[in-house]
Design a protein around this motif. Structure first.
Motif, short mmCIF file in Angstrom:
data_model
loop_
_atom_site.label_atom_id
_atom_site.label_comp_id
_atom_site.label_asym_id
_atom_site.label_seq_id
_atom_site.Cartn_x
_atom_site.Cartn_y
_atom_site.Cartn_z
N LEU A 22 20.34 15.39 -10.99
CA LEU A 22 19.53 14.64 -11.95
C LEU A 22 19.91 13.17 -11.94
CD1 LEU A 22 17.41 14.64 -14.19
CD2 LEU A 22 19.24 15.18 -15.81
N ARG A 23 21.21 12.89 -11.91
CA ARG A 23 21.66 11.49 -11.93
C ARG A 23 21.15 10.72 -10.71
NH1 ARG A 23 26.59 8.93 -10.27
NH2 ARG A 23 27.55 10.94 -9.79
N TYR A 24 21.30 11.31 -9.53
CA TYR A 24 20.85 10.63 -8.32
C TYR A 24 19.33 10.47 -8.29
CZ TYR A 24 25.54 11.19 -6.30
OH TYR A 24 26.88 11.13 -6.05
N LEU A 25 18.62 11.50 -8.72
CA LEU A 25 17.16 11.41 -8.73
C LEU A 25 16.68 10.32 -9.68
CD1 LEU A 25 16.10 15.19 -8.68
CD2 LEU A 25 15.83 13.53 -6.83
N LEU A 26 17.30 10.23 -10.84
CA LEU A 26 16.91 9.20 -11.80
C LEU A 26 17.22 7.81 -11.27
CD1 LEU A 26 17.98 10.84 -15.19
CD2 LEU A 26 15.65 10.45 -14.35
N LYS A 27 18.37 7.65 -10.63
CA LYS A 27 18.73 6.34 -10.09
C LYS A 27 17.77 5.89 -9.01
CE LYS A 27 23.62 5.66 -11.06
NZ LYS A 27 24.88 5.14 -10.50
N VAL A 28 17.47 6.80 -8.09
CA VAL A 28 16.58 6.44 -6.98
C VAL A 28 15.16 6.20 -7.49
CG1 VAL A 28 15.53 7.30 -4.86
CG2 VAL A 28 17.97 7.60 -5.25
N THR A 29 14.70 7.02 -8.41
CA THR A 29 13.37 6.81 -8.98
C THR A 29 13.30 5.48 -9.72
OG1 THR A 29 13.03 9.19 -9.21
CG2 THR A 29 11.63 7.76 -10.54
N GLY A 30 14.37 5.14 -10.43
CA GLY A 30 14.41 3.87 -11.13
C GLY A 30 14.31 2.70 -10.17
N ARG A 31 14.97 2.79 -9.03
CA ARG A 31 14.90 1.71 -8.04
C ARG A 31 13.48 1.59 -7.47
NH1 ARG A 31 19.35 -0.45 -5.95
NH2 ARG A 31 18.35 -0.71 -3.92
N THR A 32 12.83 2.72 -7.26
CA THR A 32 11.46 2.68 -6.77
C THR A 32 10.53 2.04 -7.80
OG1 THR A 32 11.80 4.63 -5.38
CG2 THR A 32 9.52 4.08 -5.94
N LEU A 33 10.72 2.38 -9.08
CA LEU A 33 9.89 1.79 -10.14
C LEU A 33 10.12 0.29 -10.26
CD1 LEU A 33 10.21 4.60 -12.85
CD2 LEU A 33 8.15 3.99 -11.54
N LEU A 34 11.37 -0.14 -10.06
CA LEU A 34 11.65 -1.58 -10.08
C LEU A 34 10.94 -2.30 -8.93
CD1 LEU A 34 15.46 -1.69 -11.01
CD2 LEU A 34 13.53 -2.53 -12.39
N ALA A 35 10.93 -1.67 -7.76
CA ALA A 35 10.22 -2.26 -6.62
C ALA A 35 8.72 -2.34 -6.89
CB ALA A 35 10.49 -1.45 -5.36
N ILE A 36 8.18 -1.29 -7.50
CA ILE A 36 6.75 -1.29 -7.86
C ILE A 36 6.45 -2.41 -8.84
CG2 ILE A 36 4.99 0.03 -9.11
CD1 ILE A 36 6.29 2.57 -7.85
N ALA A 37 7.33 -2.58 -9.81
CA ALA A 37 7.14 -3.66 -10.79
C ALA A 37 7.20 -5.03 -10.12
CB ALA A 37 8.19 -3.54 -11.89
N ALA A 38 8.14 -5.18 -9.19
CA ALA A 38 8.27 -6.46 -8.49
C ALA A 38 7.04 -6.75 -7.64
CB ALA A 38 9.52 -6.44 -7.61
N TYR A 39 6.51 -5.73 -6.96
CA TYR A 39 5.30 -5.92 -6.17
C TYR A 39 4.12 -6.29 -7.05
CZ TYR A 39 7.61 -3.64 -2.17
OH TYR A 39 8.45 -3.32 -1.14
N THR A 40 4.09 -5.74 -8.26
CA THR A 40 2.99 -6.02 -9.18
C THR A 40 3.08 -7.44 -9.72
OG1 THR A 40 2.88 -3.69 -9.83
CG2 THR A 40 1.85 -5.29 -11.31
#
Length: 320
Positions: free
Chosen positions: A258-276
């Motif tokens: 759960l910890r690793y999945l949340l961390k990696v998903t969070g990084r992907t969401l940050l990248a999506i936000a940056a692209y937006t």
């Protein structure tokens, strides 16, 4: 005299890369490894550039297996692996179709592999084709906190001082050689990955089964990638963002998963936000959308080849 040498099947998956593939085969023709113990297998993933015909005309000794469609790196290689195993190969090596190999590569790899029955996977030093004295990859390690796959010694000049084999987390699928017994024990590449993370998963499964995975610096190949690879394509972003979640889920349980999945998903969401926020004149919108679809598909358990809706985002010029 070569009967004492193990038999090796080299499997090269390809998709519309005829010219590059022919150069790879040319370099393999110069291997000093006994020719009667070496079997070259090209798996054509539905190319439309005359690849199969060109190989049969120029290298009739090479086996060509033709798939009717692009099965991806994982399942495309599996087609070749099954063929090699059915014909008694002692070792199977996967090789990219954009590589040039040193004449002694297989000899060096097999000498180390045969020195210890617990060595299950070996891989060569991978250098850039240009410049040829700069290391692209010297084995790899996994950064679970970031979901990252780290190429060791990347971008370093090759000094020739790393003369001892090194135990590593995994060998890049660009050039990875496995003992037959490893494949018999852990199975094939997982086709759910389609491309990216499949060889990392394979090597981890081998580790978990008690096999050693070694980088062999004396064995060398040159990989035709640019030292300045630039921005990843939307398709690469999609498969990497999606597959890392499958990779983590396969190899961890409970709180750690759960910890690793949340961390990696969070990084992907940050990248999506940056692209937006800063989409670079719209050029990064496809990358953003590809990552969003990657998260959706991972949540829904959609693996394998990307769906038609994702392809429209990643390859708009091909899908209208």
């Amino acid at each position: 005299m070569s009967d004492s040498q193990p038999t090796v099947s080299v499997i090269i998956p390809t998709y519309n890369r005829k010219d590059s593939l022919l150069r790879t085969l040319e370099s393999l023709a110069r291997q000093i490894y006994p020719a009667d113990r070496l079997h070259l297998i090209v798996v054509d993933n539905g190319s439309a550039d005359g690849t199969a015909q060109a190989i049969r005309e120029r290298y009739p000794q090479v086996t060509v297996l033709e798939n009717s469609e692009n099965l991806g790196f994982a399942e495309g290689n599996n087609v070749g692996i099954r063929y090699a195993m059915e014909r008694g190969a002692d070792y199977v090596m996967l090789l990219n179709n954009d590589t040039v190999v040193d004449p002694a590569m297989l000899t060096e790899l097999l000498a180390v592999a045969e020195s210890d029955p617990k060595i299950g996977i070996v891989g060569p030093k991978m250098l850039y084709f240009d410049p040829p004295d700069v290391i692209w990859c010297a084995g790899n390690k996994i950064d679970w906190e970031r979901g990252g796959l780290i190429r060791l010694r990347a971008e370093e000049h090759d000094t020739g001082t790393d003369e001892d084999p090194l135990e590593v987390d995994y060998i890049t699928g660009c050039g990875v050689c496995l003992r037959r017994a490893v494949i018999e024990q852990i199975g094939m590449l997982d086709p759910r990955f389609f491309i990216y993370y499949e060889e990392s998963d394979w090597c981890l499964r081998a580790h978990q089964a008690g096999w050693r995975v070694l980088y062999i610096p004396q064995a060398r190949l040159w990989h035709k990638v640019s030292a300045a690879m630039g921005t990843a394509s939307p398709a690469t972003d999609y498969y990497m963002a999606r597959n890392v979640l499958l990779f983590i889920a396969k190899h961890h349980l409970g709180v750690r998963r759960l910890r690793y999945l949340l961390k990696v998903t969070g990084r992907t969401l940050l990248a999506i936000a940056a692209y937006t926020a800063k989409p670079h004149g719209g050029a990064r919108i496809p990358n953003r959308n590809a990552r969003l679809l990657a998260l959706r598909d991972a949540l829904l358990g959609r693996w394998g080849k990307m769906g038609a809706d994702v392809a429209q985002v990643c390859y708009p010029q091909k899908t209208g």
